[in-house]
Design an enzyme around this catalytic site. Structure first.
Site, PDB file in Angstrom:
ATOM      1  N   CYS A   6       0.853  -1.203   0.000  1.00 37.10           N
ATOM      2  CA  CYS A   6       0.000   0.000   0.000  1.00 37.10           C
ATOM      3  C   CYS A   6       0.890   1.255   0.000  1.00 37.10           C
ATOM      4  CB  CYS A   6      -0.893  -0.023   1.240  1.00 37.10           C
ATOM      5  SG  CYS A   6      -1.742   1.540   1.539  1.00 37.10           S
ATOM      6  N   CYS A   9       0.687   3.294   3.298  1.00 34.38           N
ATOM      7  CA  CYS A   9       1.396   2.630   4.408  1.00 34.38           C
ATOM      8  C   CYS A   9       2.898   2.853   4.253  1.00 34.38           C
ATOM      9  CB  CYS A   9       1.113   1.124   4.415  1.00 34.38           C
ATOM     10  SG  CYS A   9      -0.484   0.664   5.113  1.00 34.38           S
ATOM     11  N   ASP A  32      -0.181  15.885  -2.242  1.00 37.85           N
ATOM     12  CA  ASP A  32      -0.631  14.954  -3.277  1.00 37.85           C
ATOM     13  C   ASP A  32       0.333  15.004  -4.467  1.00 37.85           C
ATOM     14  OD1 ASP A  32      -3.699  13.638  -3.941  1.00 37.85           O
ATOM     15  OD2 ASP A  32      -2.307  13.897  -5.618  1.00 37.85           O
ATOM     16  N   HIS A  48      -3.340   1.025   8.553  1.00 40.70           N
ATOM     17  CA  HIS A  48      -4.038   0.796   7.285  1.00 40.70           C
ATOM     18  C   HIS A  48      -5.526   0.567   7.535  1.00 40.70           C
ATOM     19  CE1 HIS A  48      -4.510  -0.312   3.052  1.00 40.70           C
ATOM     20  NE2 HIS A  48      -5.441  -1.117   3.519  1.00 40.70           N
ATOM     21  N   ASN A  88     -13.034  10.262  -0.533  1.00 41.53           N
ATOM     22  CA  ASN A  88     -13.729   9.443  -1.508  1.00 41.53           C
ATOM     23  C   ASN A  88     -13.831   8.018  -0.969  1.00 41.53           C
ATOM     24  OD1 ASN A  88     -13.880  11.602  -3.350  1.00 41.53           O
ATOM     25  ND2 ASN A  88     -11.811  11.184  -4.071  1.00 41.53           N
ATOM     26  N   GLY A  94     -15.085   7.394  -6.263  1.00 46.70           N
ATOM     27  CA  GLY A  94     -13.870   7.898  -6.898  1.00 46.70           C
ATOM     28  C   GLY A  94     -12.605   7.578  -6.134  1.00 46.70           C
ATOM     29  N   HIS A 101      -7.958   8.293   3.326  1.00 48.86           N
ATOM     30  CA  HIS A 101      -7.260   9.585   3.272  1.00 48.86           C
ATOM     31  C   HIS A 101      -8.283  10.703   3.138  1.00 48.86           C
ATOM     32  CE1 HIS A 101      -7.537   7.782  -0.732  1.00 48.86           C
ATOM     33  NE2 HIS A 101      -7.688   8.995  -1.224  1.00 48.86           N
ATOM     34  N   HIS A 103      -8.614  14.458   1.648  1.00 46.52           N
ATOM     35  CA  HIS A 103      -8.004  15.474   0.801  1.00 46.52           C
ATOM     36  C   HIS A 103      -8.292  16.839   1.423  1.00 46.52           C
ATOM     37  CE1 HIS A 103      -7.676  12.961  -3.002  1.00 46.52           C
ATOM     38  NE2 HIS A 103      -8.607  12.271  -2.371  1.00 46.52           N
TER      39      HIS A 103
HETATM   40  P1  5GP Z   1      -8.467   9.058  -4.227  1.00 42.63           P
HETATM   41  O1  5GP Z   1      -8.713   9.073  -5.709  1.00 42.63           O
HETATM   42  O2  5GP Z   1      -8.248   7.644  -3.727  1.00 42.63           O
HETATM   43  O3  5GP Z   1      -9.475   9.805  -3.418  1.00 42.63           O
HETATM   44  O4  5GP Z   1      -7.135   9.867  -4.016  1.00 42.63           O
HETATM   45  C1  5GP Z   1      -5.870   9.302  -4.130  1.00 42.63           C
HETATM   46  C2  5GP Z   1      -4.897  10.445  -4.254  1.00 42.63           C
HETATM   47  O5  5GP Z   1      -3.620   9.968  -3.962  1.00 42.63           O
HETATM   48  C3  5GP Z   1      -4.837  11.034  -5.672  1.00 42.63           C
HETATM   49  O6  5GP Z   1      -5.128  12.422  -5.598  1.00 42.63           O
HETATM   50  C4  5GP Z   1      -3.408  10.755  -6.119  1.00 42.63           C
HETATM   51  O7  5GP Z   1      -2.863  11.809  -6.874  1.00 42.63           O
HETATM   52  C5  5GP Z   1      -2.678  10.565  -4.806  1.00 42.63           C
HETATM   53  N1  5GP Z   1      -1.567   9.636  -4.846  1.00 42.63           N
HETATM   54  C6  5GP Z   1      -1.576   8.374  -5.381  1.00 42.63           C
HETATM   55  N2  5GP Z   1      -0.397   7.781  -5.180  1.00 42.63           N
HETATM   56  C7  5GP Z   1       0.385   8.680  -4.521  1.00 42.63           C
HETATM   57  C8  5GP Z   1       1.732   8.644  -4.045  1.00 42.63           C
HETATM   58  O8  5GP Z   1       2.460   7.648  -4.160  1.00 42.63           O
HETATM   59  N3  5GP Z   1       2.192   9.760  -3.414  1.00 42.63           N
HETATM   60  C9  5GP Z   1       1.412  10.873  -3.238  1.00 42.63           C
HETATM   61  N4  5GP Z   1       1.966  11.917  -2.607  1.00 42.63           N
HETATM   62  N5  5GP Z   1       0.144  10.932  -3.669  1.00 42.63           N
HETATM   63  C10 5GP Z   1      -0.360   9.866  -4.312  1.00 42.63           C
HETATM   64 ZN    ZN Z   2      -2.168   1.307   3.723  1.00 43.20          ZN
END
Ligand code: 5GP
Ligand code: ZN
Length: 115
Positions: A6, A9, A32, A48, A88, A94, A101, A103
């Site tokens: 993950c 994690c 992000d 996690h 989300n 989404g 997490h 945002h």
């Molecule tokens: P979700 O779509 O699950 O609500 O948001 C996931 C967010 O994680 C996305 O905005 C994506 O850009 C960000 N993200 C995905 N992988 C990584 C990563 O390895 N590092 C960072 N800093 N952000 C990530």
């Molecule tokens: Zn995790």
């Protein structure tokens, strides 16, 4: 507790680099990778959890995470302007990373309704 496959994690454990903005014993906050606003920070529990669904069983952690978002928003200078907090959940929500997490989005006007 920690899933080595993950990404969040791994960021929490320090084995995947991230631009950290704040940390605590139960959560980490980092920028992000693909920011959708001038300020786009993710606040994630170190433990996690798959999504906000899992917070039903841990209201204390839910409160700590939301307090963390508010604290980071203040440190990022967003208090006066306002900001958006999003989590989300699942496929139609989404969610693309299956580690809970929040945002924090700010630094530009946010439209409503979101897409
Ligand atoms: P979700 O779509 O699950 O609500 O948001 C996931 C967010 O994680 C996305 O905005 C994506 O850009 C960000 N993200 C995905 N992988 C990584 C990563 O390895 N590092 C960072 N800093 N952000 C990530
Ligand atoms: Zn995790």
């Amino acid at each position: 507790m920690t899933d080595p496959t993950c990404p969040f994690c791994r960021i929490a454990a320090g084995s995947l680099p991230a631009d950290l903005v704040a940390t605590d014993e139960s959560w980490v906050a980092f920028r992000d990778l693909h920011p959708q606003a001038p300020v786009h920070v993710l606040v994630v529990p170190r433990r996690h959890l798959a999504s906000a669904v899992d917070l039903e069983a841990d209201p204390a952690l839910a409160g700590a995470l939301l307090a963390a978002v508010v604290r980071v928003a203040r440190r990022e200078g967003l208090e006066e302007r306002g900001y958006r907090v999003v989590t989300n959940v699942g496929r139609e929500g989404g969610q693309t990373v299956a580690h809970l997490h929040f945002h924090l989005l700010g630094g530009r006007p946010c439209r409503w309704p979101p897409g």
